[in-house]
Design an enzyme around this catalytic site. Structure first.
Site, PDB file in Angstrom:
ATOM      1  CB  ALA A 144       2.013  -4.507   0.188  1.00  0.00           C
ATOM      2  CB  SER A 145       0.592  -1.461   4.074  1.00  0.00           C
ATOM      3  OG  SER A 145       0.427  -0.767   2.862  1.00  0.00           O
ATOM      4  CD  GLN A 148      -0.168 -12.081   3.357  1.00  0.00           C
ATOM      5  OE1 GLN A 148       0.345 -11.294   4.155  1.00  0.00           O
ATOM      6  NE2 GLN A 148      -0.190 -13.391   3.584  1.00  0.00           N
ATOM      7  CB  VAL A 149       0.610 -11.731  -3.988  1.00  0.00           C
ATOM      8  CG1 VAL A 149       0.455 -12.642  -5.195  1.00  0.00           C
ATOM      9  CG2 VAL A 149       0.083 -10.339  -4.293  1.00  0.00           C
ATOM     10  CE  LYS A 169      -3.262  -6.121  -4.718  1.00  0.00           C
ATOM     11  NZ  LYS A 169      -3.182  -5.037  -5.738  1.00  0.00           N
ATOM     12  CG  ASP A 304       3.965   2.247  -8.251  1.00  0.00           C
ATOM     13  OD1 ASP A 304       5.028   2.895  -8.314  1.00  0.00           O
ATOM     14  OD2 ASP A 304       3.694   1.474  -7.308  1.00  0.00           O
TER      15      ASP A 304
END
Length: 578
Positions: A144-145, A148-149, A169, A304
């Site tokens: 993601a912005s 990252q994982v 992460k 979310d």
């Protein structure tokens, strides 16, 4: 907790320093700047030109529609995509049509090179990554912005017997500085932006940027996420079918978060779930019950809960990615329950009072206008059976009414509306026959019955009955007095007129135009009289004062005509938007 507070405080200082960099360059003393500052200034100017080019290419001066805003953010790159995703969760700030469009932004971003992942980890741990991890998968599970994982294996067996299989992460290298710089540049661009377009006419863009930056900093604070996970785990420790990943706090830093690897599948993977013998209706009911518990009992909920953040593993619902959590105070929850009950009873005044109590009112609310809009809301939703009520749509409609009346919702409530929409989306996929409102209503009623104190209720209603009876005794005497005053011609009626803002503006503009019109008419008459005299000097055969009077009257008349045409065009555009 003291260490965590120090780290968060340090982050804020860094953010403030970065946000003020552009202004600091202007205020710098004359002379050659250090090489590093000159390089940074060149980067800022290059990025500023790039942003300005994207805005010009999309013709921002002609207005910003929801689609255009989404396209602009996509063209500006991952940082702005993340900001757009944050904006989409704030329907209390942006109109709903903008939030819906920004929700379409892609969550994925190009992965950063594995060498940068290693660099961030080694900088965080102060040693080589092989001292901590036996193996790290070079291919990220997600990117993601902000982070990252990667899947990995710890080098040493944890002392508490936890699994060595973990996920890491990792925060993107330099993402804090990049986002801070871009926010600062956006503040500069907002000042240069002309006052046209939908967004600038509706909201304070500087306030939106400040809100986005605050939320983005929370997401970049991995210690904050670790605290969220610990709190969530504590709240749900007695719920057997709910879980979240175990934390490895000894390996967690401000830029790296290490937690247990969770297998299984996402909650909306119907094929996997049915193949492995899961009951989809049971999952749906437990999923809703878990979310309702987070709201009503804990006041701390996942903000979310899209399918990527909820997994099914070994018969449990596993909640992951807790960088964005919502909170509701006890007062907010009580008022929310009171509002739901007043809606169910179709009590307009009680609903109006609940809305005003729940929100932060700027100035004096127009209760008459609010009453009319709440009545229309109840006419639309109050007659719908609770079993078929779309709670997310109803809450969004109520938020729009509050926004139009200058009533700001608590931040947690806006996040709750977004979360409810995600939950309903999951239910529509795995178990469309389950209605979340039925479960929520049942939960509220169970809590009401469980906490019901019969003695207190009898005492309350007894006091109310006594007050009503005591006042009722006076009714015949008061009626007799009113009739006597009426027959004697001494009765008075007080009428209090509270016109609406629109009516006030109409009366004011009508009187203003009438006064100006009378003035112009008087000026024309006076100028005409002057033209019949032999007054000197003259121009084009008429006295100069008469010519000046005619000219001024024509200019004022033309201005009024053009102004009225412009107001009609603006009113037509506003009606079209509604």
């Amino acid at each position: 907790m003291a260490d965590l507070t120090d780290i968060v405080s340090k982050f804020r200082k860094i953010a403030d320093a970065q946000a003020d960099k552009a202004e600091a360059e202007k205020a710098a003393a004359a002379g050659q700047a250090p090489k590093e500052d000159r390089h940074r200034s060149a980067e800022d100017n290059a990025r500023f030109r790039e942003i300005r080019g994207v805005l010009a290419r999309n013709k921002i001066t002609r207005g910003i529609s929801p689609e255009k805003l989404r396209i602009i953010l996509e063209e500006l790159g991952p940082t702005y995509i993340k900001l757009g995703q944050i904006m989409s969760m704030h329907s209390d700030i942006l109109p709903k049509r903008y939030c819906d469009e920004l929700a379409k932004l892609n969550f994925d971003a190009p992965p950063m090179p594995f060498s940068e992942v290693i660099e961030v980890l080694e900088e965080s741990y102060g040693c080589t990554y092989t001292d901590v991890f036996e193996w790290i998968d070079k291919k990220p599970l997600g990117s993601a912005s902000i982070a990252q994982v990667h899947r990995a294996t710890l080098k040493q067996e944890p002392a508490d017997g936890k699994s060595r299989d973990v996920i890491i992460k990792v925060q993107r290298k330099g993402v804090f500085d990049v986002m801070s710089r871009d926010i600062s540049l956006l503040h500069r661009l907002v000042k240069l932006m002309p006052p046209v377009g939908d967004i600038k006419n509706i909201v304070d863009l500087d306030m939106v940027l400040d809100e986005m930056w605050a939320v983005a900093r929370e997401e970049m604070d991995f210690f904050k996420e670790a605290c969220n996970i610990a709190e969530f785990k504590k709240n749900n420790k007695d719920i057997k079918y709910v879980g979240c990943p175990d934390m490895y706090i000894e390996y967690t830093t401000d830029k790296a978060l290490v937690m247990e690897y969770i297998g299984g599948c996402s909650i909306d993977d119907v094929e996997y779930l049915t193949t492995h013998g899961y009951d989809l209706d049971e999952i749906g009911v437990k999923f809703v019950n878990s979310f309702i518990k987070q709201i009503m009992d804990d006041g701390f909920f996942h903000a979310d809960p899209h399918p990527g953040n909820v997994k099914i593993c070994e018969g449990k619902i596993i909640w992951i990615d807790m960088g964005m959590m919502g909170r509701l105070s006890d007062r907010d929850r009580r008022l929310m329950v009171r509002g739901v009950r007043s809606i169910a009873m179709h009590d307009i005044q009680a609903t109006v009072n609940a809305v005003i109590d729940l929100g932060d009112v700027s100035g004096t609310p127009d209760r008459d206008k609010l009453y009319v809009e709440i009545k229309a809301f109840l006419d639309q939703y109050g007659s719908v059976a609770f079993g078929s009520l779309d709670i997310a749509a109803a809450l969004q409609c109520l938020m729009d009414i509050m926004k139009e009346n200058g009533i700001a919702l608590p931040h947690g409530m806006t996040m709750l509306c977004r979360g409810l929409a995600h939950v309903q989306g999951v239910l529509a996929t795995i178990s469309p026959d389950i209605n979340m409102m039925q479960i929520a209503t049942s939960r509220i009623m169970d809590d009401f019955v469980e906490n019901l104190n019969i003695r207190d209720e009898l005492s309350k209603y007894g006091r109310a009955l006594y007050r009503a009876a005591d006042r009722g005794i006076e009714i015949p005497a008061l009626t007799s007095q009113v009739m006597k005053e009426y027959l004697a011609g001494q009765s008075k009626v007080n009428i209090n007129i509270n016109p609406s803002k629109e009516f006030d503006e109409l009366i004011y503009s009508s009187i203003r135009n009438m006064v100006i019109g009378l003035g112009v008419a008087a000026l024309l008459i006076a100028s005409s009289v002057m033209c019949t005299t032999s007054m000197e000097p003259r121009i084009f055969g008429i006295p100069v004062l008469g010519a000046v009077g005619f000219s001024f009257a024509m200019i004022v008349s033309g201005f009024l005509i053009l102004r009225n045409i412009g107001l009609k065009i603006l009113a037509r555009r506003r009606r079209r938007k509604r």
